[in-house]
Design a protein around this motif. Structure first.
Motif, PDB file in Angstrom:
ATOM      1  N   PRO A  33     -17.659  24.554  -2.366  1.00  0.00           N
ATOM      2  CA  PRO A  33     -16.629  24.656  -1.338  1.00  0.00           C
ATOM      3  C   PRO A  33     -17.133  25.293  -0.043  1.00  0.00           C
ATOM      4  O   PRO A  33     -16.755  24.863   1.058  1.00  0.00           O
ATOM      5  CB  PRO A  33     -15.554  25.533  -1.997  1.00  0.00           C
ATOM      6  N   ALA A  34     -18.007  26.302  -0.141  1.00  0.00           N
ATOM      7  CA  ALA A  34     -18.465  26.998   1.076  1.00  0.00           C
ATOM      8  C   ALA A  34     -19.219  26.027   1.991  1.00  0.00           C
ATOM      9  O   ALA A  34     -19.082  26.085   3.219  1.00  0.00           O
ATOM     10  CB  ALA A  34     -19.368  28.168   0.690  1.00  0.00           C
ATOM     11  N   ALA A  38     -18.017  24.848   5.770  1.00  0.00           N
ATOM     12  CA  ALA A  38     -18.887  25.003   6.950  1.00  0.00           C
ATOM     13  C   ALA A  38     -18.952  23.678   7.705  1.00  0.00           C
ATOM     14  O   ALA A  38     -18.765  23.640   8.930  1.00  0.00           O
ATOM     15  CB  ALA A  38     -20.283  25.441   6.508  1.00  0.00           C
ATOM     16  N   LEU A  39     -19.179  22.600   7.008  1.00  0.00           N
ATOM     17  CA  LEU A  39     -19.305  21.306   7.690  1.00  0.00           C
ATOM     18  C   LEU A  39     -17.987  20.876   8.339  1.00  0.00           C
ATOM     19  O   LEU A  39     -17.986  20.333   9.446  1.00  0.00           O
ATOM     20  CB  LEU A  39     -19.806  20.224   6.713  1.00  0.00           C
ATOM     21  N   GLY A  42     -17.726  22.367  11.561  1.00  0.00           N
ATOM     22  CA  GLY A  42     -18.825  22.079  12.492  1.00  0.00           C
ATOM     23  C   GLY A  42     -19.890  23.163  12.500  1.00  0.00           C
ATOM     24  O   GLY A  42     -20.566  23.359  13.512  1.00  0.00           O
ATOM     25  N   ARG A  43     -20.049  23.866  11.377  1.00  0.00           N
ATOM     26  CA  ARG A  43     -21.074  24.913  11.270  1.00  0.00           C
ATOM     27  C   ARG A  43     -22.126  24.460  10.253  1.00  0.00           C
ATOM     28  O   ARG A  43     -21.811  23.695   9.337  1.00  0.00           O
ATOM     29  CB  ARG A  43     -20.456  26.223  10.747  1.00  0.00           C
ATOM     30  N   SER A  44     -23.312  25.033  10.383  1.00  0.00           N
ATOM     31  CA  SER A  44     -24.356  24.673   9.417  1.00  0.00           C
ATOM     32  C   SER A  44     -24.213  25.504   8.143  1.00  0.00           C
ATOM     33  O   SER A  44     -24.015  26.710   8.213  1.00  0.00           O
ATOM     34  CB  SER A  44     -25.739  24.928  10.028  1.00  0.00           C
ATOM     35  N   PRO A  45     -24.341  24.861   6.978  1.00  0.00           N
ATOM     36  CA  PRO A  45     -24.305  25.638   5.731  1.00  0.00           C
ATOM     37  C   PRO A  45     -25.649  26.306   5.435  1.00  0.00           C
ATOM     38  O   PRO A  45     -25.747  27.087   4.495  1.00  0.00           O
ATOM     39  CB  PRO A  45     -23.996  24.565   4.667  1.00  0.00           C
ATOM     40  N   ILE A  46     -26.674  26.016   6.225  1.00  0.00           N
ATOM     41  CA  ILE A  46     -28.002  26.612   5.988  1.00  0.00           C
ATOM     42  C   ILE A  46     -28.583  27.080   7.318  1.00  0.00           C
ATOM     43  O   ILE A  46     -28.116  26.675   8.381  1.00  0.00           O
ATOM     44  CB  ILE A  46     -28.991  25.583   5.369  1.00  0.00           C
TER      45      ILE A  46
END
Ligand SMILES: NC(=O)c1ccc[n+]([C@@H]2O[C@H](COP(=O)([O-])OP(=O)(O)OC[C@H]3O[C@@H](n4cnc5c(N)ncnc54)[C@H](O)[C@@H]3O)[C@@H](O)[C@H]2O)c1
Length: 433
Positions: A33-34, A38-39, A42-46
């Motif tokens: 889920p995290a 993030a996606l 519009g954020r990067s998960p890494i």
């Protein structure tokens, strides 16, 4: 294209983001889920340079969705890219559970909906994995032409993954039989003109690249340990080594074929190993290089013995084409072993004129092959006329002549990678192919 990406880790997140920049519409699928959240924001998960900006832009343009619903993602996509993890098992083997699970899930959805899909496996998998997944999960879907299954190895490096994706150092695509994919549009997803291989070839390519990289690091570190022991700056030595782009940093010495030989490589390697032992330095890669070469020479001998042929011809005896130097030649070693095993030999090497051999070269010939004069033939046809098996280590005859002389009962063993030999009308085999 409309694309779904299964697995949004280092490879999947970068793949999804870069494909949106290229104008494709992407749905990402993951079980965490995290990462999805993030996606969706519009954020990067890494942590990966440039990825946040790309994902923010994709989000703004509405080009990127993220979901844990495989069916919803597939309903939207024409091509599905599988980037889930393939971690190590406790045994050191490869864990294909995540890939198998995703493939099963995708096959169920496609069977139920009747939708067509190009499936591209990108997870690193051992040779044979794609073919076994094809049989296990996609056999009937492939028969109906509903699924085209491809394997496209990923070569990006974490830390420069976005740049590597956009300008890959290497692009390869594996298909069931090594021919072009039915739907060529998929090639554009990976930068245009990948080299085509079979599934297994593309799978092996990825492992060959990674092993090569690992071996380069280990090699530089062995030179480093030696340098430090000798109070030398090994960084400077390796820097200068890398200046040679003709032999050192090049495609030279990277073609499967004969064992290495000659008067320098074996001698210099063994001197360095001996010094390492004397000084108490561990140089396992250099030691293993010698062992590997010996194993390769044994393979060559085994292939000859396995053919069951007693009358053997050798084309090319010196350690490489264009020289009469017999010192350390793998073909001299083969000849010695075959004579010792009672085989009848004939040899042709156009560079070799016994009367003109001098010094260490003549001495080695006397010591190892004292009967050489009686085995040498002045032309290749005499060798062929005598032999059941022809071992070819050098191109010392024109192919057209070989084609005329070779009979269906002849066996040919190619040690040099002369691809035309495969067209000869006789039994033929290569040392590594
Ligand atoms: N990391 C690299 O630099 C790199 C480079 C080239 C190739 N590879 C290969 O690519 C593959 C992926 O590597 P990675 O580093 O991105 O892995 P990763 O572990 O970072 O990401 C894998 C993702 O797959 C997801 N996943 C697992 N099961 C799933 C399922 N059933 N459905 C959807 N998603 C699922 C996980 O939650 C995770 O987010 C591996 O085979 C790896 O060897 C990695």
């Amino acid at each position: 294209m409309k694309v779904s990406v299964f697995g949004l880790g280092y490879v999947g997140a970068v793949t999804a983001a870069c494909m949106t920049r290229a104008g494709h519409e992407v749905v990402g699928v993951d079980v965490q889920p995290a990462k999805l959240q993030a996606l969706q924001q519009g954020r990067s998960p890494i942590v990966e340079p440039g990825l946040d900006a790309l994902l923010a832009q994709a989000h703004q343009q509405g080009r990127l969705q993220a979901t844990d619903d495989a069916a919803a993602a597939l309903a939207h996509s024409e091509a599905c890219i599988i980037c889930v993890g393939t971690p190590s098992l406790a045994s050191g083997g490869l864990n294909l559970d995540f890939v198998r699970k995703v493939c099963t899930q995708i096959a169920e959805v496609l069977s139920a909906t009747g939708k067509s899909q190009i499936l591209v496996l990108r997870s690193t998998m051992l040779p044979g994995s794609t073919r076994s997944l094809a049989a296990e999960c996609f056999a009937s879907l492939q028969q109906r032409g509903q699924v085209e299954l491809l394997f496209a190895p990923e070569f990006l490096r974490e830390g420069s993954a976005v740049a590597d994706f956009e300008q890959p150092s290497l692009a390869a695509m594996g298909t069931a039989d090594g021919t072009a994919p039915r739907n060529s549009a998929v090639l554009a997803l990976f930068g245009g003109q990948p080299s085509l291989l079979t599934w297994e070839g593309a799978e092996l390519l990825k492992y060959a690249c990674n092993s090569w990289h690992a071996m380069k690091v280990a090699f530089a570190n062995e030179v480093g340990r030696l340098g430090k022991h000798l109070q030398l700056d090994s960084r400077k030595v390796m820097e200068v080594l890398c200046q040679d782009s003709r032999l050192n940093i090049s495609s030279h010495y990277l073609r499967p074929g004969a064992p290495f030989g000659g008067s320098c490589l074996p001698k210099d390697l063994s001197a360095l190993i001996a010094m390492g032992r004397r000084e108490g330095l561990a140089l396992p890669l250099l030691e293993a290089t010698t062992q590997s070469n010996q194993a390769h020479a044994q393979t060559l001998l085994r292939l000859v013995l396995r053919s069951g042929c007693r009358r053997v011809g050798i084309l090319g005896l010196s350690f490489k084409a264009g020289t009469d130097d017999l010192r350390g030649s793998p073909m001299v070693e083969l000849a010695e072993q075959l004579l010792a095993a009672g085989h009848e030999l004939r040899i042709h090497d156009p560079q070799l004129h016994l009367a003109q051999l001098h010094g260490a070269n003549a001495a080695e010939m006397q010591r190892r092959l004292p009967r050489l004069a009686g085995l040498l033939c002045s032309n290749a046809q005499q060798v062929l006329d005598h032999s059941e098996l022809l071992v070819i280590s050098q191109r010392c005859v024109e192919y057209a002549q070989l084609q005329t002389w070779a009979q269906p009962q002849h066996h040919v063993l190619d040690v040099m990678g002369w691809s035309q030999l495969q067209e000869l009308n006789c039994h033929q085999e290569g040392i590594c192919w």
